[in-house]
Design a protein around this motif. Structure first.
Motif, PDB file in Angstrom:
ATOM      1  N   GLY A  98       0.720  -1.154   0.219  1.00 42.75           N
ATOM      2  CA  GLY A  98       0.047  -0.060   0.020  1.00 42.75           C
ATOM      3  C   GLY A  98       1.015   1.252   0.103  1.00 42.75           C
ATOM      4  O   GLY A  98       2.271   1.402   0.203  1.00 42.75           O
ATOM      5  N   THR A  99       0.218   2.339  -0.140  1.00 41.56           N
ATOM      6  CA  THR A  99       0.712   3.445  -0.096  1.00 41.56           C
ATOM      7  C   THR A  99      -0.066   4.489   0.817  1.00 41.56           C
ATOM      8  O   THR A  99      -1.363   4.500   0.748  1.00 41.56           O
ATOM      9  CB  THR A  99       0.660   4.246  -1.698  1.00 41.56           C
ATOM     10  N   MET A 100       0.831   5.477   1.292  1.00 44.72           N
ATOM     11  CA  MET A 100       0.273   6.353   2.624  1.00 44.72           C
ATOM     12  C   MET A 100       0.538   7.787   1.631  1.00 44.72           C
ATOM     13  O   MET A 100       1.430   8.117   1.217  1.00 44.72           O
ATOM     14  CB  MET A 100       0.943   6.325   3.870  1.00 44.72           C
ATOM     15  N   TYR A 101      -0.709   8.409   1.724  1.00 39.86           N
ATOM     16  CA  TYR A 101      -0.609  10.098   1.219  1.00 39.86           C
ATOM     17  C   TYR A 101      -0.953  10.934   2.388  1.00 39.86           C
ATOM     18  O   TYR A 101      -2.044  10.894   3.011  1.00 39.86           O
ATOM     19  CB  TYR A 101      -1.665  10.222   0.120  1.00 39.86           C
ATOM     20  N   THR A 102      -0.209  11.789   2.563  1.00 41.41           N
ATOM     21  CA  THR A 102      -0.030  12.952   3.924  1.00 41.41           C
ATOM     22  C   THR A 102      -0.194  14.295   3.029  1.00 41.41           C
ATOM     23  O   THR A 102       0.938  14.598   2.260  1.00 41.41           O
ATOM     24  CB  THR A 102       1.004  12.690   4.734  1.00 41.41           C
ATOM     25  N   THR A 103      -1.060  14.889   3.273  1.00 42.34           N
ATOM     26  CA  THR A 103      -1.202  16.197   2.716  1.00 42.34           C
ATOM     27  C   THR A 103      -1.250  17.429   3.672  1.00 42.34           C
ATOM     28  O   THR A 103      -2.113  17.215   4.749  1.00 42.34           O
ATOM     29  CB  THR A 103      -2.633  16.294   1.581  1.00 42.34           C
ATOM     30  N   ILE A 104      -0.555  18.137   3.689  1.00 41.69           N
ATOM     31  CA  ILE A 104      -0.554  19.274   4.485  1.00 41.69           C
ATOM     32  C   ILE A 104      -0.761  20.419   3.772  1.00 41.69           C
ATOM     33  O   ILE A 104      -0.411  20.946   2.610  1.00 41.69           O
ATOM     34  CB  ILE A 104       0.728  19.342   5.308  1.00 41.69           C
ATOM     35  N   ASN A 105      -2.000  21.306   4.187  1.00 42.20           N
ATOM     36  CA  ASN A 105      -2.550  22.324   3.471  1.00 42.20           C
ATOM     37  C   ASN A 105      -2.538  23.630   4.381  1.00 42.20           C
ATOM     38  O   ASN A 105      -3.381  23.568   5.395  1.00 42.20           O
ATOM     39  CB  ASN A 105      -3.793  22.050   2.881  1.00 42.20           C
ATOM     40  N   TRP A 106      -2.063  24.646   3.890  1.00 43.19           N
ATOM     41  CA  TRP A 106      -2.497  26.114   4.610  1.00 43.19           C
ATOM     42  C   TRP A 106      -3.534  26.632   3.616  1.00 43.19           C
ATOM     43  O   TRP A 106      -3.269  27.065   2.552  1.00 43.19           O
ATOM     44  CB  TRP A 106      -1.031  27.079   4.645  1.00 43.19           C
ATOM     45  N   LYS A 107      -4.751  27.275   4.064  1.00 44.31           N
ATOM     46  CA  LYS A 107      -5.646  27.718   3.430  1.00 44.31           C
ATOM     47  C   LYS A 107      -5.205  28.976   2.670  1.00 44.31           C
ATOM     48  O   LYS A 107      -4.312  29.695   3.113  1.00 44.31           O
ATOM     49  CB  LYS A 107      -6.782  28.002   4.328  1.00 44.31           C
ATOM     50  N   GLU A 108      -5.880  29.415   1.546  1.00 48.45           N
ATOM     51  CA  GLU A 108      -5.469  30.775   0.941  1.00 48.45           C
ATOM     52  C   GLU A 108      -5.581  31.841   1.954  1.00 48.45           C
ATOM     53  O   GLU A 108      -6.926  31.811   2.680  1.00 48.45           O
ATOM     54  CB  GLU A 108      -6.571  30.910  -0.401  1.00 48.45           C
ATOM     55  N   SER A 109      -4.745  32.642   2.064  1.00 49.85           N
ATOM     56  CA  SER A 109      -4.862  33.932   3.148  1.00 49.85           C
ATOM     57  C   SER A 109      -4.190  34.886   2.812  1.00 49.85           C
ATOM     58  O   SER A 109      -2.931  34.768   2.158  1.00 49.85           O
ATOM     59  CB  SER A 109      -4.858  33.181   4.546  1.00 49.85           C
ATOM     60  N   VAL A 110      -4.240  36.070   3.433  1.00 49.01           N
ATOM     61  CA  VAL A 110      -3.102  36.994   3.412  1.00 49.01           C
ATOM     62  C   VAL A 110      -2.215  37.037   4.751  1.00 49.01           C
ATOM     63  O   VAL A 110      -2.833  36.697   5.893  1.00 49.01           O
ATOM     64  CB  VAL A 110      -3.842  38.430   3.555  1.00 49.01           C
ATOM     65  N   THR A 111      -0.939  36.937   4.642  1.00 42.16           N
ATOM     66  CA  THR A 111      -0.142  36.580   5.640  1.00 42.16           C
ATOM     67  C   THR A 111       0.815  37.914   6.074  1.00 42.16           C
ATOM     68  O   THR A 111       1.400  38.380   5.004  1.00 42.16           O
ATOM     69  CB  THR A 111       0.734  35.215   5.429  1.00 42.16           C
ATOM     70  N   GLY A 125      -4.620   5.924   3.142  1.00 44.91           N
ATOM     71  CA  GLY A 125      -3.865   4.740   3.076  1.00 44.91           C
ATOM     72  C   GLY A 125      -4.524   4.038   2.008  1.00 44.91           C
ATOM     73  O   GLY A 125      -5.894   4.017   1.848  1.00 44.91           O
ATOM     74  N   THR A 126      -3.881   3.307   1.282  1.00 42.53           N
ATOM     75  CA  THR A 126      -4.362   2.346   0.331  1.00 42.53           C
ATOM     76  C   THR A 126      -4.037   0.852   0.656  1.00 42.53           C
ATOM     77  O   THR A 126      -3.262   0.667   1.425  1.00 42.53           O
ATOM     78  CB  THR A 126      -3.901   2.409  -1.114  1.00 42.53           C
ATOM     79  N   ALA A 127      -4.730  -0.026   0.211  1.00 39.32           N
ATOM     80  CA  ALA A 127      -4.469  -1.467   0.432  1.00 39.32           C
ATOM     81  C   ALA A 127      -4.252  -1.895   1.832  1.00 39.32           C
ATOM     82  O   ALA A 127      -5.327  -1.678   2.571  1.00 39.32           O
ATOM     83  CB  ALA A 127      -3.057  -1.998  -0.444  1.00 39.32           C
ATOM     84  N   MET A 128      -3.216  -2.329   2.293  1.00 37.40           N
ATOM     85  CA  MET A 128      -3.142  -2.912   3.769  1.00 37.40           C
ATOM     86  C   MET A 128      -2.710  -1.436   4.765  1.00 37.40           C
ATOM     87  O   MET A 128      -2.795  -1.998   5.870  1.00 37.40           O
ATOM     88  CB  MET A 128      -1.937  -3.882   3.867  1.00 37.40           C
ATOM     89  N   LEU A 129      -2.751  -0.260   4.281  1.00 35.21           N
ATOM     90  CA  LEU A 129      -2.559   0.827   5.226  1.00 35.21           C
ATOM     91  C   LEU A 129      -3.628   1.652   5.185  1.00 35.21           C
ATOM     92  O   LEU A 129      -3.351   2.766   5.610  1.00 35.21           O
ATOM     93  CB  LEU A 129      -1.318   1.620   4.278  1.00 35.21           C
ATOM     94  N   GLU A 130      -4.847   0.993   4.685  1.00 37.91           N
ATOM     95  CA  GLU A 130      -5.965   1.792   4.918  1.00 37.91           C
ATOM     96  C   GLU A 130      -6.208   2.621   6.016  1.00 37.91           C
ATOM     97  O   GLU A 130      -6.987   3.455   6.599  1.00 37.91           O
ATOM     98  CB  GLU A 130      -7.200   0.894   4.292  1.00 37.91           C
ATOM     99  N   ASP A 131      -6.014   1.692   7.336  1.00 29.60           N
ATOM    100  CA  ASP A 131      -6.301   1.957   8.730  1.00 29.60           C
ATOM    101  C   ASP A 131      -5.732   3.027   9.080  1.00 29.60           C
ATOM    102  O   ASP A 131      -5.678   3.669  10.428  1.00 29.60           O
ATOM    103  CB  ASP A 131      -6.386   0.893   9.600  1.00 29.60           C
ATOM    104  N   ASN A 132      -4.643   3.726   8.311  1.00 28.09           N
ATOM    105  CA  ASN A 132      -3.725   4.763   9.137  1.00 28.09           C
ATOM    106  C   ASN A 132      -4.188   6.167   9.073  1.00 28.09           C
ATOM    107  O   ASN A 132      -3.372   7.138   9.669  1.00 28.09           O
ATOM    108  CB  ASN A 132      -2.423   4.681   8.460  1.00 28.09           C
TER     109      ASN A 132
END
Length: 238
Positions: free
Chosen positions: A151-164, A200-207
Motif C-alpha cells: 500500500g501507499t500512504m498519502y499525507t497532505t498538509i494544506n495552508w488555506k488561501e490567506s493574507v499573511t 492509505g491504500t491496500a493494507m495501509l487503509e487504517d492509518n
C-alpha cells in the motif's frame, strides 16, 4: 498681447514645469539609496519570482512581486521498524506587497542600503503532499509482497488561501553598474494553522487514525522563513 503669443508663453511655461517636476523626481530617485524604479528577478527559499521596486521619497520604498515554488524531494526514513521511501512535493505560490524603510539613508557606507521591510503576502497556493511506501518487499510466510502491494500512504498538509503578514531585513539596490543592482533579504511569513489529511491504500487503509496526531504535531509550524536574492534593472541610469 496676441492670443497666439499667449499660447506660446503658456506652452513654454508648462514645458518648463514638467522638466522641473521630472528633475525633482529624478533627484528623489538618486537620493534614495535603496530604492529605484526597477524591475527584477528573485530566487530564494520561497521559490523564484519577479518584483517591481519604487521609491516613496528619500527614506521609503515599495516592492510588489510574485513568486512560485515547485519543490520535489525524495526522503528515506522509517515507519516503525520498516524502512520507507517517500516523495515530498510542495507548491507554494504567493504575491507580496512590502513597504521598506531606509533608516540610515545618509550613511557613507553599505548600511545606507539597509532596509526594514513590513508588509503582507497572499498565498494563493500553499500545499505539500508526502507519498510514502515501504522500501523493501515483506514476507508473510511463503508469500512475498512488493511495496506497492502493501500500500501507499498519502499525507497532505494544506495552508488555506490567506493574507499573511511579513517582516524582514535586507540590503537593497547594491549597485553593480549604472542600471543593475542586487539585493538580499531575510525575513518570514506568519502562516495560518495547517490542516492535515492522511489516506492509505491496500493494507495501509487504517492509518487515517494518525491524522489528528500529525496535525497536532505540526500545528505550530506557522513561520515560513524567506532568504531571498535578487537582481533588478533600473529604468534610469545612475
Amino acid at each position: 498681447m496676441s492670443l497666439k503669443k499667449s499660447r506660446t508663453i503658456l506652452l513654454a511655461f508648462t514645458f518648463l514645469n514638467l522638466l522641473s517636476a521630472h528633475a525633482q523626481q529624478t533627484a528623489r530617485f538618486i537620493e534614495n539609496p535603496a530604492y529605484k524604479p526597477a524591475l527584477g528577478g528573485l530566487i530564494g527559499t520561497t521559490g523564484i519570482g519577479l518584483a517591481f521596486y519604487h521609491p516613496l521619497g528619500v527614506q521609503f520604498g515599495l516592492e510588489v512581486g510574485a513568486g512560485l515554488m515547485p519543490y520535489n524531494m525524495q526522503v528515506v526514513g522509517t515507519y516503525g521498524d520498516y524502512p520507507t521511501r517517500s516523495v515530498a512535493r510542495a507548491r507554494l505560490h504567493n504575491a507580496h506587497l512590502l513597504f521598506g524603510w531606509v533608516p540610515f539613508h545618509g550613511a557613507e557606507n553599505g548600511f545606507r542600503h539597509l532596509t526594514i521591510n513590513l508588509g503582507m503576502g497572499y498565498l494563493f497556493k500553499a500545499k505539500g503532499t508526502i507519498t510514502t511506501q515501504l522500501r523493501d518487499p515483506q514476507s508473510y510466510g511463503d508469500i512475498e509482497l512488493q511495496p506497492e502491494e502493501i500500500g501507499t500512504m498519502y499525507t497532505t498538509i494544506n495552508w488555506k488561501e490567506s493574507v499573511t503578514p511579513y517582516a524582514g531585513l535586507g540590503f537593497s539596490d547594491m549597485r553593480i553598474d549604472e542600471h543593475f543592482g542586487f539585493n538580499i533579504a531575510l525575513g518570514g511569513y506568519f502562516l495560518s494553522q495547517p490542516s492535515v489529511t492522511v489516506k492509505g491504500t491496500a493494507m495501509l487503509e487504517d492509518n487515517e487514525i494518525n491524522q489528528p496526531i500529525i496535525e497536532r504535531n505540526i500545528q505550530n509550524y506557522r513561520y515560513l522563513p524567506n532568504l531571498q536574492l535578487g537582481i533588478a534593472y533600473s529604468f534610469y541610469a545612475y
